[in-house]
Design an enzyme around this catalytic site. Structure first.
Site, short mmCIF file in Angstrom:
data_model
loop_
_atom_site.label_atom_id
_atom_site.label_comp_id
_atom_site.label_asym_id
_atom_site.label_seq_id
_atom_site.Cartn_x
_atom_site.Cartn_y
_atom_site.Cartn_z
N TYR A 1 0.67 -1.36 -0.03
CA TYR A 1 -0.01 -0.16 0.04
C TYR A 1 0.89 1.16 -0.05
O TYR A 1 1.46 1.55 0.86
CB TYR A 1 -0.96 -0.28 1.20
CG TYR A 1 -2.00 1.12 1.48
CD1 TYR A 1 -2.32 2.00 0.47
CD2 TYR A 1 -2.65 1.07 2.48
CE1 TYR A 1 -3.08 3.11 0.63
CE2 TYR A 1 -3.61 2.21 2.75
CZ TYR A 1 -3.79 2.99 1.86
OH TYR A 1 -4.84 3.93 2.03
N LYS B 1 -1.70 -1.35 -3.69
CA LYS B 1 -2.56 -0.24 -4.10
C LYS B 1 -1.91 1.14 -3.87
O LYS B 1 -1.17 1.32 -3.03
CB LYS B 1 -3.58 -0.24 -2.73
CG LYS B 1 -4.50 1.00 -2.75
CD LYS B 1 -5.74 1.03 -1.68
CE LYS B 1 -6.44 2.36 -1.70
NZ LYS B 1 -7.15 2.61 -0.34
N ILE C 1 -9.47 0.33 -5.46
CA ILE C 1 -9.81 0.15 -3.83
C ILE C 1 -10.00 1.63 -3.59
O ILE C 1 -9.30 2.42 -3.08
CB ILE C 1 -8.82 -0.39 -3.19
CG1 ILE C 1 -8.14 -1.71 -3.75
CG2 ILE C 1 -9.05 -0.61 -1.77
CD1 ILE C 1 -7.19 -2.58 -2.92
#
Length: 297
Positions: free
Chosen positions: A133, A162, A207
């Site tokens: 992330y 992400k 996301i």
């Protein structure tokens, strides 16, 4: 085109800032009914940074059991203490989560060697799929495509990334570098308005937080791509571009996403962890204007 829209779910609290279990299960049913491809709990919009460890475990148990394989469940397990990250990652996987997602440590900027060492340790200890992330606005530094590729070559359980940046430049470089060698690696954008660009560039979707509010719109975007319906893709892009104004109503954006959900009639309250603000009358009016303009209410 294959793609996914995963919701980083808000965390519903009651007036005492405790987990609101009834609202949480209502939220998960709302998202599943809206057709999203997965639910991420304890992400940034889920206020993971202010929730005690035992409450996080309670939330994980609740979410995994209630969702019950009706859609994919990812869990944010990041902590400033790597031992807590590892503990929570193991716990989430043991409870049946489909994977965990970890933002790298924040407060101090880290060099590439330290970032790689951090994820090396987490990946070795994590018994399930791990998603990297990258959120430079919060960590103060970048999880570079080069570091991501090095980690992928060492750890088979690193399943995705992400990338939460306002533009697509960084994500595009990530796709170009990693997809030729690891075509199954999932690369998601963290802002809703980048969904179409991400997919057209060879990524895997988003996301992103607006799907808390309009899961049915976001899932229809996925279906439009699968059907190669580019008129519909463009039309949804324009609606999402207008809905992105919600993120600008106030800072941080979490209370305003919650208030917008409440205005739509979704059965959650807009309580947030301290000291996040409460929407004032002017901000509520602005939210109503955005929601009416986009036919949400």
């Amino acid at each position: 085109m294959e793609c996914n829209y995963i919701t980083p779910a808000i965390t519903a609290f009651d007036e005492n800032r405790q987990l609101d279990k009834d609202a949480l299960v209502n939220l998960y049913d709302h998202l599943i009914g809206g057709g999203v491809d997965g639910i991420l709990i304890l992400g940034s919009i889920g206020e993971f940074f202010s929730i005690p460890l035992e409450d996080k475990k309670e939330l994980i148990r609740l979410a995994v059991r209630h969702i019950d394989h009706r859609t994919k469940v990812l869990v944010g397990t990041a902590s400033m203490d790597v031992n807590e990250t590892i503990e929570l990652s193991k716990y989430a996987c043991e409870q049946g989560a489909d994977g965990i997602i970890v933002v790298s440590p924040y407060y101090f900027s880290l060099n590439d060697e330290s970032i790689e060492e951090y994820y090396d340790l987490v990946a070795k200890e994590c018994p399930g799929d791990l998603y990297l992330y990258n959120f430079p606005d919060r960590t103060g530094y970048d999880l570079s495509p080069d570091v991501a590729l090095k980690l992928l070559r060492k750890h088979k359980n690193i399943a995705g990334y992400k990338d939460t940046l306002p533009g697509m430049d960084h994500t595009r470089e990530l796709i170009k570098l990693i997809k030729p060698e690891f075509p199954e690696f999932k690369i998601y954008s963290g802002f809703d308005d980048n969904f179409a660009h991400n997919v057209l560039s060879g990524g895997d979707g988003c996301i992103a937080g607006l799907s808390n509010l309009v899961p049915e719109l976001c899932s229809s975007w996925v279906r439009a791509f699968k059907a190669n319906d580019f008129d519909l893709i463009a039309g949804i892009q324009r609606r999402i571009d207008q809905l992105m104004d919600i993120y600008q109503v106030g800072k941080p954006f979490v209370p305003y996403i919650k208030k917008a959900m409440l205005l739509k009639g979704i059965p959650v309250k807009d309580y947030c962890s301290f000291p996040l603000p409460v929407a004032n009358e002017a901000q509520i009016s602005k939210l109503e204007e955005i929601l009416k303009k986009t036919d949400v209410i």
